[in-house]
Design a protein around this motif. Structure first.
Motif, PDB file in Angstrom:
ATOM      1  N   THR A 174      25.431  45.941  49.036  1.00 49.31           N
ATOM      2  CA  THR A 174      26.596  45.051  49.006  1.00 49.31           C
ATOM      3  C   THR A 174      27.454  45.352  47.780  1.00 49.31           C
ATOM      4  OG1 THR A 174      25.315  43.285  50.062  1.00 49.31           O
ATOM      5  CG2 THR A 174      27.380  42.650  48.976  1.00 49.31           C
ATOM      6  N   ARG A 175      28.757  45.540  48.024  1.00 48.10           N
ATOM      7  CA  ARG A 175      29.691  45.821  46.929  1.00 48.10           C
ATOM      8  C   ARG A 175      30.265  44.510  46.414  1.00 48.10           C
ATOM      9  NH1 ARG A 175      29.987  50.048  43.539  1.00 48.10           N
ATOM     10  NH2 ARG A 175      31.893  49.857  42.315  1.00 48.10           N
ATOM     11  N   ILE A 176      30.160  44.266  45.121  1.00 52.62           N
ATOM     12  CA  ILE A 176      30.622  43.024  44.511  1.00 52.62           C
ATOM     13  C   ILE A 176      31.849  43.298  43.641  1.00 52.62           C
ATOM     14  CG2 ILE A 176      30.012  41.093  43.024  1.00 52.62           C
ATOM     15  CD1 ILE A 176      28.410  41.171  45.606  1.00 52.62           C
ATOM     16  N   ASP A 177      32.894  42.506  43.842  1.00 51.15           N
ATOM     17  CA  ASP A 177      34.115  42.608  43.044  1.00 51.15           C
ATOM     18  C   ASP A 177      34.291  41.285  42.295  1.00 51.15           C
ATOM     19  OD1 ASP A 177      36.613  42.880  41.955  1.00 51.15           O
ATOM     20  OD2 ASP A 177      37.535  43.732  43.753  1.00 51.15           O
ATOM     21  N   CYS A 178      34.229  41.345  40.985  1.00 52.79           N
ATOM     22  CA  CYS A 178      34.278  40.130  40.163  1.00 52.79           C
ATOM     23  C   CYS A 178      35.651  39.840  39.586  1.00 52.79           C
ATOM     24  CB  CYS A 178      33.278  40.241  39.010  1.00 52.79           C
ATOM     25  SG  CYS A 178      31.585  40.481  39.519  1.00 52.79           S
ATOM     26  N   HIS A 179      36.681  40.548  40.029  1.00 53.41           N
ATOM     27  CA  HIS A 179      38.012  40.320  39.470  1.00 53.41           C
ATOM     28  C   HIS A 179      38.399  38.851  39.594  1.00 53.41           C
ATOM     29  CE1 HIS A 179      38.327  44.705  39.556  1.00 53.41           C
ATOM     30  NE2 HIS A 179      39.310  44.560  38.685  1.00 53.41           N
ATOM     31  N   CYS A 180      39.009  38.359  38.541  1.00 55.63           N
ATOM     32  CA  CYS A 180      39.298  36.927  38.451  1.00 55.63           C
ATOM     33  C   CYS A 180      40.034  36.390  39.677  1.00 55.63           C
ATOM     34  CB  CYS A 180      40.133  36.636  37.210  1.00 55.63           C
ATOM     35  SG  CYS A 180      39.150  36.528  35.717  1.00 55.63           S
ATOM     36  N   SER A 181      39.543  35.286  40.137  1.00 54.80           N
ATOM     37  CA  SER A 181      40.171  34.551  41.233  1.00 54.80           C
ATOM     38  C   SER A 181      39.847  33.093  40.981  1.00 54.80           C
ATOM     39  CB  SER A 181      39.618  35.026  42.581  1.00 54.80           C
ATOM     40  OG  SER A 181      38.228  34.775  42.658  1.00 54.80           O
ATOM     41  N   SER A 182      40.056  32.265  41.973  1.00 55.20           N
ATOM     42  CA  SER A 182      39.770  30.840  41.785  1.00 55.20           C
ATOM     43  C   SER A 182      38.278  30.553  41.759  1.00 55.20           C
ATOM     44  CB  SER A 182      40.420  30.032  42.912  1.00 55.20           C
ATOM     45  OG  SER A 182      39.944  30.483  44.169  1.00 55.20           O
ATOM     46  N   ALA A 183      37.472  31.506  42.177  1.00 52.02           N
ATOM     47  CA  ALA A 183      36.022  31.304  42.200  1.00 52.02           C
ATOM     48  C   ALA A 183      35.319  32.494  41.575  1.00 52.02           C
ATOM     49  CB  ALA A 183      35.536  31.101  43.631  1.00 52.02           C
ATOM     50  N   ALA A 184      34.290  32.225  40.766  1.00 50.22           N
ATOM     51  CA  ALA A 184      33.504  33.286  40.148  1.00 50.22           C
ATOM     52  C   ALA A 184      32.424  33.759  41.113  1.00 50.22           C
ATOM     53  CB  ALA A 184      32.875  32.771  38.862  1.00 50.22           C
ATOM     54  N   VAL A 185      31.714  34.797  40.722  1.00 45.77           N
ATOM     55  CA  VAL A 185      30.640  35.357  41.535  1.00 45.77           C
ATOM     56  C   VAL A 185      29.305  34.889  40.976  1.00 45.77           C
ATOM     57  CG1 VAL A 185      29.495  37.506  42.235  1.00 45.77           C
ATOM     58  CG2 VAL A 185      31.999  37.389  42.156  1.00 45.77           C
ATOM     59  N   GLN A 186      28.423  34.416  41.856  1.00 45.49           N
ATOM     60  CA  GLN A 186      27.076  34.034  41.420  1.00 45.49           C
ATOM     61  C   GLN A 186      26.278  35.289  41.106  1.00 45.49           C
ATOM     62  OE1 GLN A 186      25.476  30.647  43.108  1.00 45.49           O
ATOM     63  NE2 GLN A 186      23.854  30.710  41.595  1.00 45.49           N
ATOM     64  N   LEU A 187      25.544  35.254  40.010  1.00 43.01           N
ATOM     65  CA  LEU A 187      24.761  36.420  39.616  1.00 43.01           C
ATOM     66  C   LEU A 187      23.663  36.714  40.629  1.00 43.01           C
ATOM     67  CD1 LEU A 187      24.306  35.909  35.774  1.00 43.01           C
ATOM     68  CD2 LEU A 187      25.715  37.607  36.926  1.00 43.01           C
TER      69      LEU A 187
END
Length: 380
Positions: A174-187
């Motif tokens: 799975t490719r994860i993109d953490c670029h800022c948006s209204s919601a963060a990514v869970q580790l």
């Protein structure tokens, strides 16, 4: 012209050769052999008509750890142990719990499967009694077997969040993109499986509390001044949050800053990220960030910025005990500025949350405080 942040990154890259790298986990064969040796000891005791005893390193004593500035708090090779006896009423249940989890771990490693600590608890709730029991024993076994928890194929549910200029691939592809948006990514629950990390971030910012993290996220702080990565462990960090920061530090070679409340609790959280914790000292090499810097909120900032008195809170008796304990930690000899900051807090007897800066101006944190700190070197 270089900013203080650029100069710091250059110094970090130049000194990376002397940086202790994360130790590799144990192989499956090594873990299985270590478990078999424990069981062999039990069987040998039974064959001699002796009650088996498990000697588990004591993870709750400060005299069991030593301090190394380049690593943090490390468990001593000759640490005191806790004897878990099979013929003692007070420890027979724990003896059975340890054997049960050992058997689960053995099957997981042997079959190359993974389980969460929650899964293990639900396999025999009556035996374990609580999730906390499983959590503690898994860490005890990791210490006993001298195997990182990830090598035991036991995962922990993560609570940390990450955002910013970062992309990576998880173990399942799975490719994860953490670029800022209204919601963060869970580790991820499996930090060791993360690979192909891509980022142009200038620094990593550890944010103590979720509320401050969300404020920075809402105001698009990650891309306003410099591209960066933000991470929060939502208070006292879990192991996955610490593993992730360490992984980013190892791979990207960029500065790591801590933004915590100006109180003893916030300072201790920063110290856990930087030098580790007592209970997890046996895994210090893969969890600590020795070059981490205290960006704020500093007790001296409270005076310098003339934060309104209504936003300050008196230290409680419990705060003073915690502060006195921190002032006795061995790392303070190499951090005289930290000692000054804590001494100032001890003298003024007040503390403040990061949100206290909002009393100066609603956007003071993101528009003034952090940009000036990062551009002109306002860290200790």
């Amino acid at each position: 012209m270089f900013s203080e942040l650029d100069k710091l990154r250059t110094r970090l890259i130049n000194g990376i050769q002397n940086t202790p790298q994360v130790e590799e986990g144990m192989s499956s064969k090594e873990v299985l052999t270590a478990i078999e040796n424990v069981i062999l000891g039990i069987v040998t005791s039974l064959s001699r008509d002796e009650a088996p005893v498990l000697s588990v390193p004591n993870r709750a004593r400060w005299d069991n750890v030593r301090f190394d500035r380049s690593v943090g708090f490390q468990m001593s090779s000759e640490s005191a142990v806790v004897s878990v006896r099979s013929n003692c009423v007070s420890s027979v249940t724990k003896f059975a719990q340890i054997l049960k989890i050992l058997s689960v771990v053995y099957r997981l490693v042997q079959s190359n499967k993974y389980a969460t600590k929650r899964d293990i608890y639900y396999r025999n709730m009556q035996l374990f009694g609580s999730q906390a029991t499983v959590d503690s024993i898994v860490d005890d076994l990791s210490c006993l077997l001298k195997a990182p928890r990830r090598s035991l194929h036991v995962l922990a549910t993560t609570k940390g969040l990450i955002a910013g200029d970062l992309q990576y691939m998880e173990e399942d592809g799975t490719r994860i993109d953490c670029h800022c948006s209204s919601a963060a990514v869970q580790l991820s629950s499996n930090i060791s499986g993360i690979r192909n990390i891509v980022s142009s971030a200038k620094f990593v910012l550890i944010v103590e509390k979720d509320a401050t993290f969300q404020t920075l996220l809402d105001e698009d702080f990650c891309s306003k001044l410099h591209p960066c990565i933000m991470i929060t462990g939502k208070g006292v960090p879990d192991v996955n949050s610490r593993l992730m920061v360490r992984k980013l530090w190892d791979v990207l070679h960029i500065p790591v800053f801590a933004l915590v409340d100006a109180d003893p609790h916030g300072i201790e959280i920063m110290c856990i990220y930087k030098y580790g914790s007592l209970s997890m000292s046996f895994e210090a090499h893969s969890l600590t960030i020795p070059s981490l810097m205290w960006l704020g909120l500093l007790p001296s900032d409270i005076q310098r910025l003339r934060v309104h008195q209504d936003a300050l809170v008196p230290l409680t008796h419990r705060d003073e005990i915690k502060l006195n304990s921190l002032l006795k930690r061995p790392f303070l000899t190499s951090h005289p500025n930290w000692k000054k900051e804590m001494a100032l807090m001890q003298q003024t007897k007040v503390k403040a949350e990061i949100q206290a800066l909002a009393t100066i101006a609603p956007d003071f944190l993101t528009s003034v405080y952090l940009p000036n700190k990062l551009l002109y070197g306002g860290w200790v």
